[in-house]
Design a protein around this motif. Structure first.
Motif, PDB file in Angstrom:
ATOM      1  N   ALA A 422      86.916-109.694   8.238  1.00  9.46           N
ATOM      2  CA  ALA A 422      87.813-108.853   9.033  1.00  9.46           C
ATOM      3  C   ALA A 422      88.674-107.977   8.137  1.00  9.46           C
ATOM      4  CB  ALA A 422      88.686-109.730   9.921  1.00  9.46           C
ATOM      5  N   GLU A 423      89.146-108.555   7.012  1.00  5.10           N
ATOM      6  CA  GLU A 423      89.937-107.753   6.078  1.00  5.10           C
ATOM      7  C   GLU A 423      89.104-106.619   5.498  1.00  5.10           C
ATOM      8  OE1 GLU A 423      93.115-106.411   3.972  1.00  5.10           O
ATOM      9  OE2 GLU A 423      93.077-107.955   5.524  1.00  5.10           O
ATOM     10  N   GLY A 424      87.829-106.926   5.175  1.00  5.35           N
ATOM     11  CA  GLY A 424      86.953-105.859   4.706  1.00  5.35           C
ATOM     12  C   GLY A 424      86.741-104.778   5.746  1.00  5.35           C
ATOM     13  N   HIS A 493      89.602-104.904  -5.538  1.00  3.36           N
ATOM     14  CA  HIS A 493      89.265-105.665  -4.339  1.00  3.36           C
ATOM     15  C   HIS A 493      88.121-106.639  -4.587  1.00  3.36           C
ATOM     16  CE1 HIS A 493      89.266-106.494  -0.076  1.00  3.36           C
ATOM     17  NE2 HIS A 493      87.974-106.266  -0.017  1.00  3.36           N
ATOM     18  N   THR A 494      87.152-106.254  -5.422  1.00  2.58           N
ATOM     19  CA  THR A 494      85.996-107.117  -5.696  1.00  2.58           C
ATOM     20  C   THR A 494      86.248-108.082  -6.849  1.00  2.58           C
ATOM     21  OG1 THR A 494      85.050-105.405  -7.136  1.00  2.58           O
ATOM     22  CG2 THR A 494      84.383-105.405  -4.817  1.00  2.58           C
ATOM     23  N   GLY A 495      87.373-107.948  -7.561  1.00  2.00           N
ATOM     24  CA  GLY A 495      87.672-108.859  -8.667  1.00  2.00           C
ATOM     25  C   GLY A 495      86.851-108.613  -9.907  1.00  2.00           C
ATOM     26  N   SER A 496      86.283-107.424 -10.065  1.00  2.00           N
ATOM     27  CA  SER A 496      85.438-107.122 -11.226  1.00  2.00           C
ATOM     28  C   SER A 496      86.217-106.516 -12.380  1.00  2.00           C
ATOM     29  CB  SER A 496      84.317-106.160 -10.808  1.00  2.00           C
ATOM     30  OG  SER A 496      84.853-104.941 -10.305  1.00  2.00           O
ATOM     31  N   LEU A 497      87.533-106.417 -12.270  1.00  2.00           N
ATOM     32  CA  LEU A 497      88.346-105.807 -13.318  1.00  2.00           C
ATOM     33  C   LEU A 497      88.583-106.815 -14.431  1.00  2.00           C
ATOM     34  CD1 LEU A 497      89.991-103.291 -14.125  1.00  2.00           C
ATOM     35  CD2 LEU A 497      91.953-104.345 -13.013  1.00  2.00           C
ATOM     36  N   GLN A 498      88.227-106.453 -15.665  1.00  5.05           N
ATOM     37  CA  GLN A 498      88.412-107.313 -16.833  1.00  5.05           C
ATOM     38  C   GLN A 498      89.187-106.531 -17.893  1.00  5.05           C
ATOM     39  OE1 GLN A 498      87.661-110.473 -17.048  1.00  5.05           O
ATOM     40  NE2 GLN A 498      86.651-110.554 -15.047  1.00  5.05           N
ATOM     41  N   PRO A 499      90.523-106.638 -17.940  1.00  3.67           N
ATOM     42  CA  PRO A 499      91.298-105.861 -18.915  1.00  3.67           C
ATOM     43  C   PRO A 499      91.089-106.372 -20.340  1.00  3.67           C
ATOM     44  CG  PRO A 499      92.730-107.363 -17.725  1.00  3.67           C
ATOM     45  CD  PRO A 499      91.376-107.467 -17.076  1.00  3.67           C
ATOM     46  N   PHE A 500      91.165-105.417 -21.291  1.00  2.00           N
ATOM     47  CA  PHE A 500      91.096-105.756 -22.719  1.00  2.00           C
ATOM     48  C   PHE A 500      92.463-105.477 -23.311  1.00  2.00           C
ATOM     49  CE2 PHE A 500      90.235-104.544 -27.185  1.00  2.00           C
ATOM     50  CZ  PHE A 500      89.703-105.743 -27.617  1.00  2.00           C
ATOM     51  N   LEU A 501      93.236-106.529 -23.509  1.00  2.00           N
ATOM     52  CA  LEU A 501      94.618-106.388 -23.940  1.00  2.00           C
ATOM     53  C   LEU A 501      94.687-106.282 -25.463  1.00  2.00           C
ATOM     54  CD1 LEU A 501      96.300-109.060 -21.618  1.00  2.00           C
ATOM     55  CD2 LEU A 501      95.842-106.653 -21.151  1.00  2.00           C
ATOM     56  N   ARG A 502      95.489-105.324 -25.915  1.00  2.00           N
ATOM     57  CA  ARG A 502      95.734-105.163 -27.351  1.00  2.00           C
ATOM     58  C   ARG A 502      97.058-104.423 -27.527  1.00  2.00           C
ATOM     59  NH1 ARG A 502      91.466-101.652 -26.232  1.00  2.00           N
ATOM     60  NH2 ARG A 502      91.849 -99.432 -26.655  1.00  2.00           N
TER      61      ARG A 502
END
Length: 672
Positions: A422-424, A493-502
């Protein structure tokens, strides 16, 4: 009389006092009629009483019923009544007739009860089969009517099937009829409340106390009469009843009557009773002793059962508290069962014709020799190794709780899946409603400008061409920003974000974020020299600042103070503040502006200014309300936070808080 009594037989503590009273009534009637009731009549009456009670009662009671019936026939067949004559043809005939009748009726009672149980099981099996066929027919019709409904139920069905395939199968590959299935142990019988040790102790007490009591009474025989002896023996029988229960008391009553007959009734040291009143006294003694033993035994059994019921209630209360405390899953229920009562437990569900494990506790492999509790047609509970405190009623309560927990768990999963879908759907609906206009407007401007430039019948001046090209560039940038925000929101929204912290320098990322923004020269940056590096993903931080800069430039009036970026250090955190001096945002709306597709107009006056932001239609000029939502998502993905507050003098300040980078710190959080 209930169906349960017919299936099990009347317990001996109830049957024996009734039978003894009936025999005593036959003897009393025979004596009152003074010979008008013949010896044959007395024999027939006693045989009927013995046969009827043996047929109704449990088989072990038939032996005692036959013995008391034989004594009644021998003592009350002919005058002088109540005089025991244990020898002779009449006594032998009475023993044969009454004994054979009692044993035969006891056997017929066993056969009848077996047939009654089988008939009940067959009837229940037939009813269950009919109900299963009706359910199958209803399921077929429901499947035909639900062919057009594929959404949430289809997804749930696939996931449920995949989950079932991943679980180990149970020990039962083929269905079993209900009367052949394993069942839990039956409930305790009439003597089940008093354990075997107490019964053995009662027998030993009878074997030791009655001879000693007899010796003492023979010493004091000149000072006591038969009534005194009967009462003293009755006290001993009651004492044995309290310790050992009913059957040791019956043994003690019979042994006491024999001892009274041998040592205290004339002629002494024979089983013949000369005085009728002494025979009547012995019959009354046995009847009263058995009746009192029954009452005392039942009271003791009720006390033990009450204590057991309290333990069951306490266990179920603890289970209820566990479930209400949050451990509301079938595995938690079974874990509570095995932790409290020991053993192993497994909940199995029938899926595609096979029993598969739904939950278990303490199980390694399978439980082929476990007791089975049928919860419903597609759900069973297998248990083994539990302590005696785990009664069938208690196990049934655990089974019901486990089934309810399984149903609730699946309902929660289905509700979560339905809410996600429903949220989608809401997100897609809001997206279409929001971007339908914002995509068409720049596309229409680009198409109109390109079409104008390609016209061959119109001579465009260089200034006109420059304006048209500028329009194309401006709207293309607008489309690029809009599509970029949409793609960023999709990644969040899909959770595919992978940050590269530096470690990242603010004064290097902020100028890049201003590129492509209208009137970017108006924004002032106040980043102190030598400002510490921030631990962030440079690309994500650039997108965050670009969205905030665009928002600040859009809302800052041209005639007012310019927007700006201020950086400061708060402990081991870096705070970046993007400040504008526009109309600001009401306090109750400061959290809502970070939600997707919720925007706040740059200038609203009159009644519209008080309307809360609940619709995607409240848009910035040229925006769909994704900039701040993307900024918050990226900031939180980098381990920071973002919040909005009022600017002194009017306007809105959006503050980003990120961890400061220590020397040599890498994306993995360790020294280089």
């Amino acid at each position: 009389m209930t169906l349960g009594h017919l299936q099990r037989g009347i317990p001996a503590p109830f049957a024996l006092p009734v039978g003894f009273a009936a025999f005593l009534a036959v003897g009393t009637v025979a004596a009152a009629l003074h010979g008008r009731l013949t010896a044959t009549g007395v024999l027939i009456a006693c045989a009927v009483v013995a046969g009827a009670m043996s047929w109704l009662a449990e088989p072990v009671a038939s032996v005692l019923l036959a013995g008391i019936g034989w004594l009644t026939v021998v003592g009350f067949s002919r005058p002088p009544y109540a005089q025991l004559r244990p020898t002779g043809t009449a006594a032998v005939r009475a023993a044969v007739v009454v004994g054979a009748t009692s044993l035969a009726c006891a056997g017929l009672g066993l056969v009848f009860r077996w047939y009654l149980r089988r008939l009940t099981l067959v009837s229940m099996g037939t009813y269950t089969g009919m109900r299963a066929r009706r359910s199958a027919a209803q399921g077929t019709h429901g499947a035909r009517g639900a062919q057009g409904v594929q959404g949430v139920q289809g997804v749930q069905g696939v996931q449920g099937a995949q989950g079932a395939q991943g679980r180990p199968a149970g020990p039962e590959p083929e269905p079993q009829p209900r009367d052949a299935a394993a069942r839990p142990a039956p409930s305790p019988g009439e003597d089940g409340a008093i354990d075997i040790r107490r019964r053995v102790a009662g027998v030993l007490l009878a074997a030791a106390a009655l001879p000693l009591l007899t010796y003492v009474l023979t010493v004091f025989r000149p000072h006591l009469n038969l009534a005194d002896d009967l009462l003293i023996y009755l006290v001993a029988v009651v004492t044995i009843t309290v310790l050992g229960g009913f059957w040791p008391a019956v043994l003690a009553a019979v042994a006491a009557s024999v001892l009274l007959n041998w040592y205290f009734t004339a002629p002494i040291h024979t089983f013949t009773i000369q005085e009728p009143r002494e025979l009547l006294a012995l019959l009354l003694f046995v009847t009263v002793a058995v009746a009192v033993s029954s009452v005392v035994h039942l009271a003791a059994r009720r006390a033990v059962q009450a204590a057991r019921a309290r333990e069951e209630a306490a266990s179920l209360l603890e289970l209820a508290q566990t479930v209400l405390g949050g451990a509301d899953s079938p595995a938690a229920v079974l874990e509570h069962l095995t932790r409290t009562h020991g053993g192993q437990a497994e909940l199995q569900e029938r899926v595609a014709g096979r029993w598969v494990r739904a939950a278990s506790s303490g199980v390694e492999g399978s439980l082929p020799a476990a007791s089975r509790l049928d919860i419903r047609g597609d759900l069973i509970l297998l248990v083994t190794g539990q302590a005696d405190s785990a009664t069938p009623a208690l196990l049934a309560g655990y089974a019901a709780q486990a089934a309810a927990a399984l149903d609730r768990e699946r309902l929660r999963i289905q509700a979560a899946q339905a809410e996600a879908l429903a949220e989608g759907n809401r997100m897609r609906t809001a997206l279409l409603a929001a971007v339908s206009h914002d995509l068409r407007t720049p596309l229409a401007s680009i198409k109109a400008s390109v079409s104008s430039l390609r016209q061959t019948d119109v001579e465009w001046s260089e200034a006109d061409q420059a304006d048209l090209l500028a329009t194309i560039e401006q709207n293309a940038d607008r489309l690029d920003a809009l599509i970029g925000n949409l793609l960023d929101m999709s990644r969040l929204h899909t959770g595919s974000l992978q940050p590269f912290l530096r470690p990242t320098a603010i004064d290097e990322v902020a100028p890049v974020a201003l590129l492509g923004l209208d009137d970017s020269l108006r924004l002032e940056m106040a980043v102190p020299d030598g400002f510490p590096l921030v631990l962030a993903d440079p690309g994500l931080l650039e997108r965050v600042l670009a969205n905030l800069f665009s928002n600040a430039l859009r809302h800052s009036p041209a005639a007012g103070p310019p927007p700006g970026l201020h950086a400061r250090l708060a402990g081991d955190m870096v705070v970046l503040e993007v400040v504008d001096h526009g109309h600001g945002v009401p306090e109750e709306q400061k959290e809502r502006i970070f939600e997707p597709f919720c925007t706040f107009p740059s200038a609203r006056v009159g009644p519209a200014a008080a309307r809360p932001l609940t619709r995607p239609g409240d848009r910035f000029p040229g925006g769909v309300g994704l900039g701040l939502a993307v900024a918050r998502g990226f900031a939180e993905a980098m381990g920071g936070r973002i919040e909005a507050r009022d600017t002194p003098g009017g306007g809105l300040t959006v503050a980003i808080t990120l961890p400061a980078a220590s020397a040599g710190k890498t994306a993995l959080g360790t020294g280089s």
